[in-house]
Design an enzyme around this catalytic site. Structure first.
Site, PDB file in Angstrom:
ATOM      1  N   PHE A 136      -2.368   3.366  -5.044  1.00  0.00           N
ATOM      2  CA  PHE A 136      -2.462   2.551  -3.817  1.00  0.00           C
ATOM      3  C   PHE A 136      -1.314   2.956  -2.910  1.00  0.00           C
ATOM      4  CE2 PHE A 136      -1.724  -0.857  -0.904  1.00  0.00           C
ATOM      5  CZ  PHE A 136      -2.953  -1.436  -0.661  1.00  0.00           C
ATOM      6  N   ASP A 243       6.170   7.219  -3.887  1.00  0.00           N
ATOM      7  CA  ASP A 243       5.950   5.947  -3.180  1.00  0.00           C
ATOM      8  C   ASP A 243       6.632   4.831  -3.976  1.00  0.00           C
ATOM      9  OD1 ASP A 243       5.010   3.535  -2.216  1.00  0.00           O
ATOM     10  OD2 ASP A 243       2.943   4.214  -1.952  1.00  0.00           O
ATOM     11  N   LYS A 274       8.732  -3.490   1.076  1.00  0.00           N
ATOM     12  CA  LYS A 274       8.757  -4.710   0.255  1.00  0.00           C
ATOM     13  C   LYS A 274      10.144  -5.322   0.025  1.00  0.00           C
ATOM     14  CE  LYS A 274       4.265  -4.172  -1.828  1.00  0.00           C
ATOM     15  NZ  LYS A 274       3.341  -5.253  -1.587  1.00  0.00           N
ATOM     16  N   THR A 298       7.065   3.090  19.194  1.00  0.00           N
ATOM     17  CA  THR A 298       7.988   2.349  20.056  1.00  0.00           C
ATOM     18  C   THR A 298       9.200   1.837  19.272  1.00  0.00           C
ATOM     19  OG1 THR A 298       6.174   1.661  21.449  1.00  0.00           O
ATOM     20  CG2 THR A 298       8.217   0.395  21.651  1.00  0.00           C
TER      21      THR A 298
HETATM   22  C1  LIG Z   1       2.809   1.340  -3.783  1.00  0.00           C
HETATM   23  C2  LIG Z   1       2.428   0.795  -2.452  1.00  0.00           C
HETATM   24  N1  LIG Z   1       2.389   1.617  -1.388  1.00  0.00           N
HETATM   25  C3  LIG Z   1       2.074   1.164  -0.157  1.00  0.00           C
HETATM   26  C4  LIG Z   1       1.758  -0.160   0.058  1.00  0.00           C
HETATM   27  C5  LIG Z   1       1.391  -0.632   1.432  1.00  0.00           C
HETATM   28  O1  LIG Z   1       2.375  -1.448   1.959  1.00  0.00           O
HETATM   29  P1  LIG Z   1       2.056  -2.447   3.171  1.00  0.00           P
HETATM   30  O2  LIG Z   1       1.136  -3.496   2.635  1.00  0.00           O
HETATM   31  O3  LIG Z   1       3.380  -2.963   3.582  1.00  0.00           O
HETATM   32  O4  LIG Z   1       1.416  -1.641   4.233  1.00  0.00           O
HETATM   33  C6  LIG Z   1       1.780  -1.052  -1.024  1.00  0.00           C
HETATM   34  C7  LIG Z   1       1.425  -2.466  -0.833  1.00  0.00           C
HETATM   35  O5  LIG Z   1       1.155  -3.202  -1.726  1.00  0.00           O
HETATM   36  C8  LIG Z   1       2.124  -0.567  -2.309  1.00  0.00           C
HETATM   37  O6  LIG Z   1       2.162  -1.367  -3.373  1.00  0.00           O
END
Ligand SMILES: Cc1ncc(COP(=O)(O)O)c(C=O)c1O
Length: 416
Positions: A136, A243, A274, A298
């Site tokens: 994700f 990530d 987060k 921006t």
């Molecule tokens: C591993 C990971 N990457 C990216 C995201 C996306 O973040 P956002 O919801 O702030 O766009 C999440 C969100 O849960 C995530 O867990």
């Protein structure tokens, strides 16, 4: 007695007292109503940024460089000496995808400039971002093509159909009791990833991976697997993006979860959001765009959030919160494993690092019922993957909070 930061939010908003182990989708580092954050929120510096929000890419305030040093750069992952700030986790990944080796190496020609205006090659090159099944990485246009968790998130949205995804290891838990078969599974996945890299129809510019696949079900892999991936990205000249949107900022017992891998070469890019309350990505200097406006919007982040991140770091350091996550996590894991043994056929596959923990229920319906029953017992948790419960407590989560949670789990497994 609950830590004062724990129950307040729900009490204020629902008249119900809830101990929260999901924490606004894993994004609260210090709990609700943190006195330190409240104090920081009323500082003159914060107020000035609140009423005079700068467009950071063109007219940052004179204090911006120092704020970056005191916040993100003070915990930059090894080998990554620069930071790009963004607005959310998806935005971090999305803007990181725009930096790739091909773009970095090529000098821009007139043909590039004219063809990109028609969305055509060579100016708009056909390049792919590789990801993993069950990964994700967000829900914006590019990031969604690297997200493979729930179909409902993706359906009806055009996708980059040539962007490949590869199997992520499906390991057995506890990891230390299944080493041989897990090693075999990881070798299978590394071989599959190499096949994709070798035979991709569209050249792969970058690969993105989570240290622990979170939304996808808290799927773990070993340092050896990630070192293997790093070797492949080097071999095939692919940027490696880690990530850390969900795993970053301490909960796993390391500030960055990927620190536990001891890679021989650092990743090229590490994205975050987060628990930092701010978003962006760290990178090597050569990943930086060579001209202004090539990666831009921006606001490009938010100085208020960076000031919050600085305060969060001060708390993490002064209260030794990463050690707290390790200690509480060890306790939680031991106790949950006891419950797994005591009530076979109920919870299983207890797994995690620090307090970043999960376990499985026998079916997706069992999981949903379990989460609902825990909530009725005053404990908020989250689901992930098909049938897992995930715990994402605040960094201030302690044994006394864990005991309240464990007591509720035992009541639910006993049918109370
Ligand atoms: C591993 C990971 N990457 C990216 C995201 C996306 O973040 P956002 O919801 O702030 O766009 C999440 C969100 O849960 C995530 O867990």
């Amino acid at each position: 007695m609950l830590h004062r930061n724990y129950s307040n939010f729900y009490k204020n908003f629902t008249s119900e007292s809830v101990i929260d182990l999901f924490c606004q989708i894993a994004s609260l580092p210090l709990g609700y109503n943190s006195e330190t954050l409240i104090k920081a929120a009323s500082s003159p510096e914060m107020i000035q940024m609140l009423v005079n929000r700068p467009a950071l890419g063109v007219q940052p305030h004179s204090t911006w460089a120092k704020t970056l040093e005191d916040s993100f750069m003070s915990v930059a992952p090894k080998g990554l000496s620069q930071v790009f700030t963004a607005m959310c986790g998806s935005c971090s990944n999305e803007t990181a995808y725009k930096r790739h080796k091909r773009g970095l190496q090529a000098a821009i020609s007139d043909e590039d400039l004219s063809s990109c205006m028609k969305n055509a090659a060579p100016g708009s090159p056909d390049l792919a971002i590789m990801s993993f099944n069950g990964g994700f990485h967000g829900r914006l246009f590019g990031s969604l093509s690297t997200t493979h968790t729930k179909a409902l998130h993706k359906v009806d949205i055009p996708a980059f159909s040539n962007w490949v995804s590869s199997p992520f290891p499906s390991l057995k838990y506890p990891l230390d009791q299944h080493e041989a078969e897990n090693a075999k599974e990881e070798a299978r996945c590394l071989a599959a990833a190499e096949e994709k890299m070798k035979h991709a129809k569209t050249p792969i510019a970058a690969l993105i991976v989570e240290p622990i696949q979170s939304e996808g079900g808290d799927n773990h892999a070993s340092p050896k697997f990630f070192q293997g991936l790093r070797d492949l990205t080097k071999k095939y000249d692919i940027l490696m993006i880690v990530d850390e949107v969900q795993t970053g900022v301490g909960a796993t017992g390391h500030f960055w979860a990927h620190e536990a891998w001891n890679l021989t070469t650092p990743p090229d890019i590490v994205t975050f959001s987060k628990k930092f309350q701010a978003a962006g990505w760290f990178h090597r200097p050569d990943v930086r765009p060579d001209a202004p406006y090539r990666n831009f919007n921006t606001w490009m982040g938010d100085p208020i959030r960076a000031l919050q991140a600085k305060t969060i770091l001060q708390e993490i350091r002064s209260k030794e919160l990463i050690k707290n996550c390790r200690d509480t996590g060890d306790y939680l894991k031991t106790e949950l494993t006891q419950l797994e043994k005591k009530y076979p056929g109920t919870i299983s596959s207890v797994r995690g690092r620090g307090t970043f923990m999960a376990f499985d229920l026998p079916s997706p319906q069992d999981r949903d019922t379990f989460v609902a029953k825990l909530r009725a017992h005053g404990v908020n948790t989250g689901g992930c993957g098909p049938q897992s419960v995930r715990l994402r407590p605040m960094l201030v989560f302690q044994k006394k909070h864990a005991d309240i949670f464990l007591d509720a789990v035992e009541k639910v497994v006993r049918g109370q």
